[in-house]
Design an enzyme around this catalytic site. Structure first.
Site, PDB file in Angstrom:
ATOM      1  N   THR A 239       0.855  -1.204   0.000  1.00  0.00           N
ATOM      2  CA  THR A 239       0.000   0.000   0.000  1.00  0.00           C
ATOM      3  C   THR A 239       0.884   1.246   0.000  1.00  0.00           C
ATOM      4  O   THR A 239       0.407   2.346   0.259  1.00  0.00           O
ATOM      5  CB  THR A 239      -0.909   0.047   1.255  1.00  0.00           C
ATOM      6  OG1 THR A 239      -0.089  -0.095   2.417  1.00  0.00           O
ATOM      7  CG2 THR A 239      -1.975  -1.014   1.233  1.00  0.00           C
ATOM      8  N   ARG A 241       4.231   2.322  -2.371  1.00  0.00           N
ATOM      9  CA  ARG A 241       4.386   2.791  -3.750  1.00  0.00           C
ATOM     10  C   ARG A 241       4.784   1.605  -4.607  1.00  0.00           C
ATOM     11  O   ARG A 241       5.605   0.763  -4.194  1.00  0.00           O
ATOM     12  CB  ARG A 241       5.478   3.868  -3.844  1.00  0.00           C
ATOM     13  CG  ARG A 241       5.057   5.252  -3.342  1.00  0.00           C
ATOM     14  CD  ARG A 241       3.972   5.896  -4.199  1.00  0.00           C
ATOM     15  NE  ARG A 241       3.613   7.223  -3.759  1.00  0.00           N
ATOM     16  CZ  ARG A 241       2.652   7.522  -2.883  1.00  0.00           C
ATOM     17  NH1 ARG A 241       1.937   6.555  -2.343  1.00  0.00           N
ATOM     18  NH2 ARG A 241       2.387   8.778  -2.564  1.00  0.00           N
ATOM     19  N   GLU A 270       1.283   3.789 -12.529  1.00  0.00           N
ATOM     20  CA  GLU A 270      -0.163   3.983 -12.376  1.00  0.00           C
ATOM     21  C   GLU A 270      -0.681   4.935 -13.447  1.00  0.00           C
ATOM     22  O   GLU A 270       0.015   5.897 -13.777  1.00  0.00           O
ATOM     23  CB  GLU A 270      -0.457   4.542 -10.982  1.00  0.00           C
ATOM     24  CG  GLU A 270      -0.131   3.521  -9.923  1.00  0.00           C
ATOM     25  CD  GLU A 270      -0.376   4.017  -8.502  1.00  0.00           C
ATOM     26  OE1 GLU A 270      -1.004   5.086  -8.323  1.00  0.00           O
ATOM     27  OE2 GLU A 270       0.072   3.336  -7.575  1.00  0.00           O
ATOM     28  N   HIS A 288      -5.228   2.488  -5.885  1.00  0.00           N
ATOM     29  CA  HIS A 288      -4.533   3.451  -5.009  1.00  0.00           C
ATOM     30  C   HIS A 288      -5.532   4.201  -4.105  1.00  0.00           C
ATOM     31  O   HIS A 288      -5.718   5.415  -4.228  1.00  0.00           O
ATOM     32  CB  HIS A 288      -3.713   4.448  -5.855  1.00  0.00           C
ATOM     33  CG  HIS A 288      -2.615   5.104  -5.073  1.00  0.00           C
ATOM     34  ND1 HIS A 288      -1.429   5.504  -5.627  1.00  0.00           N
ATOM     35  CD2 HIS A 288      -2.527   5.453  -3.763  1.00  0.00           C
ATOM     36  CE1 HIS A 288      -0.666   6.061  -4.712  1.00  0.00           C
ATOM     37  NE2 HIS A 288      -1.313   6.038  -3.555  1.00  0.00           N
TER      38      HIS A 288
HETATM   39  C1  GLV Z   1      -1.005   8.424  -0.950  1.00  0.00           C
HETATM   40  O1  GLV Z   1      -0.587   7.578  -1.655  1.00  0.00           O
HETATM   41  C2  GLV Z   1      -0.180   9.176  -0.056  1.00  0.00           C
HETATM   42  O2  GLV Z   1       1.049   9.131  -0.183  1.00  0.00           O
HETATM   43  O3  GLV Z   1      -0.733   9.865   0.802  1.00  0.00           O
END
Ligand code: GLV
Length: 344
Positions: A239, A241, A270, A288
């Site tokens: 979650t 990158r 992405e 995302h």
């Molecule tokens: C979302 O991906 C963030 O970095 O806040």
């Protein structure tokens, strides 16, 4: 004279009203990443931009927009901004940490549960009319309780994930990119978590969740060799990158079933998702949405708006990521120039 601000994406009405008191705003609400020349056209003449992970703020863009003084990135991650180049040009960059830890950790846990308990696959099975009745060997997956989770990067979000993982009865190992200090004692006391080297984590963990930022040290941190070290029953959750994992290597490991499953909220390019992933049952793919909760996104937007208002009122914003770029005298001058132009 009000500050000229480009807002990429939308703002809630209440935040629009707050910002518009100080700023002349141009909104560009885009569905997909804007081409650099389009972004350039909108950014020309602006002093600040509220950007998001979708928006690449390159050095070329900075060169083309010499009036730009502040990049308020509405995210905790800021790998979409060329930070070094921004700092060299005295452009201040801010982010939105601390308000999205629980939301992101919840999503990582949701992905882990979805992969382990095959929730998306089972849902498709029911919708497709394949279910014929209870079967004791239908849709089995691994237990969570008693297994070991490996946390790569134990900052705020990693710690929030650790809390959740403990509640599910998981044992914890983690890696951390900092010298050993009292934080490690805290993690031991609070989460019974053991600090290990990456190699050991990869070998010991039944489930791995990535919570480190993307930078030059973490790009492709998980490549072919690291995937090879994982257990065949390992579930990998990302979650953070996409580019922290070598996506090609991951796809081939998943296709060959060399790890059990992956739950991915982020991808290397992405919004591109490799076709091979779309065809696999042992992956859960999300667009995302780590921090996509009403209250969390509102707080992120508030921080992004507050950063613009603070900077152009001559106060250092709360979350500056390139501290070297903040020069109080310069910002006092900028503020004064705006006030003088307004009172004329
Ligand atoms: C979302 O991906 C963030 O970095 O806040």
């Amino acid at each position: 004279m009000k500050v000229k601000v480009l807002v990429l994406g939308r703002l809630l009405q209440s935040l629009h009203e707050k910002l518009v008191e100080h700023a002349e705003i141009e909104y560009v609400d885009r569905e997909a990443p804007l081409a650099q020349d389009m972004l350039m056209a909108h950014l020309k003449g602006k002093e600040a931009v509220i950007s998001e992970p979708l928006d690449t703020i390159s050095s070329e863009l900075m060169d083309a927009c010499p009036s730009l003084k502040l990049i308020s990135n509405r995210a905790v991650g800021f790998d979409n901004v060329n930070l070094m180049q921004a700092t060299q040009r005295s452009i201040v960059v801010t982010n939105t940490p601390g308000v999205l830890d629980a939301a992101t950790a919840d999503l990582a846990m949701a992905l882990l549960l979805a992969c382990a308990r095959r929730i998306c696959e089972a849902d498709r099975y029911v919708r497709q009319g394949k279910w014929t009745g209870f079967k004791s060997d239908l849709m089995l997956g691994p237990d969570l309780f008693g297994k070991t989770a490996g946390i790569i990067g134990i900052g705020r979000i990693g710690q929030a994930f650790a809390q959740r993982a403990r509640a599910f009865g998981l044992k914890l190992v983690y890696t951390r990119n900092a010298p050993r200090d009292e934080q490690d004692d805290k993690f031991k006391d609070e989460f019974h978590a053991q600090r290990v080297e990456l190699e050991e984590l990869l070998q010991r963990a039944d489930f791995i969740s990535i919570h480190c930022p993307l930078n030059s040290q973490t790009r492709h941190l998980i490549g072919q060799a690291e995937l090879d070290r994982m257990k065949p029953e390992c579930i990998l959750i990302n979650t953070a990158r996409g580019a922290i994992i070598d996506q090609q290597a991951l796809v081939s490991h998943l296709v060959q079933r060399r790890i059990y499953a992956a739950g991915l909220d982020v991808f290397e390019n992405e919004p591109e998702v490799p076709q091979q992933l779309l065809e696999l049952d042992n992956v859960v793919l999300l667009p995302h949405i780590g921090s996509a909760c009403f209250e969390t996104r509102r707080r992120m937007s508030e921080l992004a708006v507050d950063a613009v208002i603070a900077a152009f009122s001559g106060s250092r914003p709360e979350h500056v990521v390139n501290a070297d770029a903040w020069n109080q005298e310069r910002w006092d001058l900028i503020t004064k120039e705006h006030q003088t132009a307004t009172s004329k």
